[in-house]
Design an enzyme around this catalytic site. Structure first.
Site, PDB file in Angstrom:
ATOM      1  N   TYR A 172      39.023  49.280  51.458  1.00 30.00           N
ATOM      2  CA  TYR A 172      39.951  50.610  51.411  1.00 30.00           C
ATOM      3  C   TYR A 172      38.922  51.619  51.937  1.00 30.00           C
ATOM      4  O   TYR A 172      38.140  51.408  52.517  1.00 30.00           O
ATOM      5  CB  TYR A 172      39.990  50.435  49.718  1.00 30.00           C
ATOM      6  N   ARG A 320      42.486  36.300  37.131  1.00 33.03           N
ATOM      7  CA  ARG A 320      43.578  35.633  36.960  1.00 33.03           C
ATOM      8  C   ARG A 320      43.440  34.541  35.962  1.00 33.03           C
ATOM      9  O   ARG A 320      44.436  34.127  35.444  1.00 33.03           O
ATOM     10  CB  ARG A 320      43.612  34.921  38.305  1.00 33.03           C
TER      11      ARG A 320
END
Length: 649
Positions: A172, A320
């Site tokens: 990013y 997750r």
């Protein structure tokens, strides 16, 4: 039990009640303008209630002008968003959980459609991930964005949240300055590592100026880029972490890889083993005097405790695992590990984003729907529900029906439970599938489901049971399309189950695999193993290999197939199968080709088996078909169908 996992830890002046951290995962449960919703609040509250010590939110926008990645991401770029974050803090704090906001700027990865008024910016000119043109950020751009990080952090502090994490990883905007792959500048922000990290120091200074020295500040860093010689490696990553420590950062969240990596190590697919990159946080912990948070593909509490004992990290982090089971922490604390719904790294949380519109989970159908799903009614009253089929849809449906108070009998014609899960677990590097199967079987037994294997009842036998409802989870069989001339008669043709189960031991043959879904690719991997000495060709009718397969899963398998010299042909439609050859057509040119071969494996999905035809209605008025008995699909589809089918009884 798990003494270290449940001991308190500190990040700066903040005490975290335990060492369990839920890291950022984009949920997309907010309003389009980034306003908090009840869906978002309930999603995070469930994880706080479930025993997480620290939650790091999904990515939070700091720049509305050219820093929007998703259409429904949290937003700290405006003053009027402070109450939304205050509401979030108030939802998680009653459980003792602390919460950080992850501040980020996508840079070149931003979506041009969501940032239409200004060009996307990165360290240098280039092309963005979503095909937008990206220009090198000017000094004025850089200073503007740096100040936006500082002001966003101030808003987060004013909301009552506990700290911020700055996302400087995964290619990013901030990472684009760190990486020599994306930073080709010749000014004070390019060249030497000191120059490339200048923007990080300025972000630290801006946040400290806006929030003070005592507000907890963590940085997420890709310690390794894993993109070859062009990228940087752990030695450079450690230097970056040491610089951050010298500038007054309170903790480092160690990650790896980025969006420029074909094989993504930032969010690993199923074939990575638990703890595969524990050497990265361990290296930082040995050399940097800061608490280390890290996702090391940690799936079970015992392994997390082991990493803490070995001094690999200070906080056991995962996103997750807590998508799969929001009660992961409480179950670990209470010694109920067998009840934890296991994350199997199937990537459905990403692969099903477009379909669902937000975060979901293959093994937990309630994830992302916490505010929408009412509690399971306790209305079974001991009435009998028969489940036909012991695959993922049937096992999930049986467990949920039993939780509602029904008496449940599950019939599975095979000697073993599992259905398509057994087949999937037999393909290379898919051991985690067994985790899900073991979990489903355990939950069924715990809920009192009567499991009858090696048994396919007749209609008469079902009639004698007088069931209140039937869940038809009889599954599917491999499809052999009638449109492919000769496919049902040719001795060349077989289907993936014969290869995966070992019923056919194919060696030293020329093999054509038709279809490049995950089943086709994994079958090709088995067949292309060097010990088998097969020549393998994969035909795909679509323009692109593995259409509909999540990128990490596709890339992980195709990387192996390329090494094994498997040949891929896209835009090719199989039209005819003969005694010793096949015919296929190039869908772009219409040209027909003949290809001699020894074997054709049709990996073209499944069709409903329907062993009872339409006659189950003669036994019971409530017949609910689920999973592959309706339409072939993936684990996510089967488990969700079983869950919702049981809710509909």
């Amino acid at each position: 039990m798990y003494e270290k996992l449940f001991s308190p830890g500190a990040i700066g002046t903040l005490t975290i009640p335990n060492r369990i951290v839920m890291t950022a995962a984009s949920a997309s449960l907010s309003q389009p303008d980034g306003t908090m919703t009840e869906d978002m609040l309930a999603y995070y509250e469930a994880r706080a209630k479930g025993g997480v010590g620290l939650i790091i939110t999904e990515m939070v926008c700091v720049d509305e002008a050219r820093g929007v990645l998703f259409p429904r991401e949290l937003n700290a770029a405006r003053e009027d968003k402070i109450p939304a974050f205050r509401a979030l803090a108030e939802r998680v704090h009653p459980y003792g959980t602390k919460i950080f906001a992850q501040l980020f700027h996508p840079g070149a990865n931003a979506d041009p459609k969501l940032n239409p008024h200004l060009p996307l910016v990165s360290a240098s000119d280039g092309r963005g991930k979503k095909r937008g043109t990206t220009q090198a950020a000017t000094r004025e751009d850089i200073q503007e964005i740096v100040q936006k990080f500082g002001q966003a952090a101030r808003r987060i502090k004013e909301s009552g949240m506990d700290g911020v994490e700055v996302h400087a990883a995964h290619h990013y905007f901030l990472h684009s300055f760190l990486s020599p792959v994306t930073n080709h500048r010749t000014d004070e922000y390019g060249g030497s590592l000191e120059n490339r990290t200048r923007i990080l120091r300025e972000v630290v200074e801006a946040i400290r100026a806006a929030c003070g020295r005592d507000f907890p500040l963590m940085f997420r860093i890709s310690l390794e880029e894993y993109i070859g010689r062009e990228g940087y490696h752990a030695d450079t990553g450690i230097q970056i972490c040491q610089m951050l420590a010298s500038w007054g950062v309170d903790a480092i969240n160690v990650t790896a890889s980025g969006t420029d990596s074909k094989l993504s190590q930032s969010v690993e697919p199923m074939y990575y083993p638990q703890g595969w990159r524990k050497h990265l946080p361990k290296a930082v912990k040995r050399t940097v005097p800061l608490p280390v948070v890290s996702v090391a593909l940690i799936r079970d509490p015992a392994y997390g405790e082991k990493l803490l004992e070995e001094g690999v990290l200070d906080f056991v982090a995962s996103a997750r695992s807590h998508l799969a089971d929001p009660d992961w922490g409480n179950k670990a604390r209470q010694g109920r590990e067998e009840e934890i719904l296991p994350c199997i790294s199937c990537m459905a949380c990403f692969g099903k984003y477009e379909q669902a519109g937000h975060i979901t989970c293959a093994v937990n159908p309630e994830t992302g729907y916490e505010a929408q799903l009412p509690p399971l009614p306790q209305d079974g009253e001991g009435r009998l529900v028969v489940v036909l089929g012991g695959g993922p849809a049937g096992l999930e449906g049986a467990w949920v029906a039993a939780r509602r108070g029904f008496r449940v009998i599950l019939f599975e014609k095979a000697p073993q439970l599992g259905g398509q899960l057994l087949l999937a677990a037999g393909t290379p590097r898919k051991e985690k599938i067994q985790w899900l199967l073991d979990s489903l079987c355990f939950r069924c037994r715990q809920a009192g489901v009567e499991l009858r294997t090696g048994c396919a009842p007749t209609l008469k036998e079902l009639g004698r049971l007088s069931p209140y409802a039937i869940l038809d989870a009889t599954g599917g069989v491999p499809g052999i399309p009638a449109a492919i001339q000769g496919a049902r008669e040719s001795p060349l043709v077989c289907t993936p189950p014969a290869v995966i189960t070992g019923a056919l031991d194919i060696r030293e043959e020329s093999v054509v695999v038709v279809g490049s879904g995950m089943t086709g690719l994994e079958t090709a991997e088995l067949l292309s193993d060097r010990a088998r000495n097969n020549a393998v060709l994969v035909l795909e009718a679509a323009p692109r290999l593995a259409p509909g397969v999540q990128g990490s899963n596709r890339n992980g398998v195709t990387a192996v197939l390329e090494v094994n010299n498997v040949v891929f042909l896209c835009n090719r439609t199989l039209t005819r199968v003969g005694e010793d050859r096949i015919w296929f057509v190039d869908s772009q040119t219409g040209e027909e080709y003949v290809y001699p071969c020894d074997r054709v494996v049709l990996a073209l999905g499944t069709v409903p088996a329907r062993p009872y035809g339409d006659r189950l209605g003669e036994v019971c008025s409530r017949v609910i078909p689920v999973g592959d008995a309706v339409k072939g699909g993936q684990i996510w589809d089967a488990v969700h169908a079983g869950y919702h089918g049981a809710r509909r009884i």
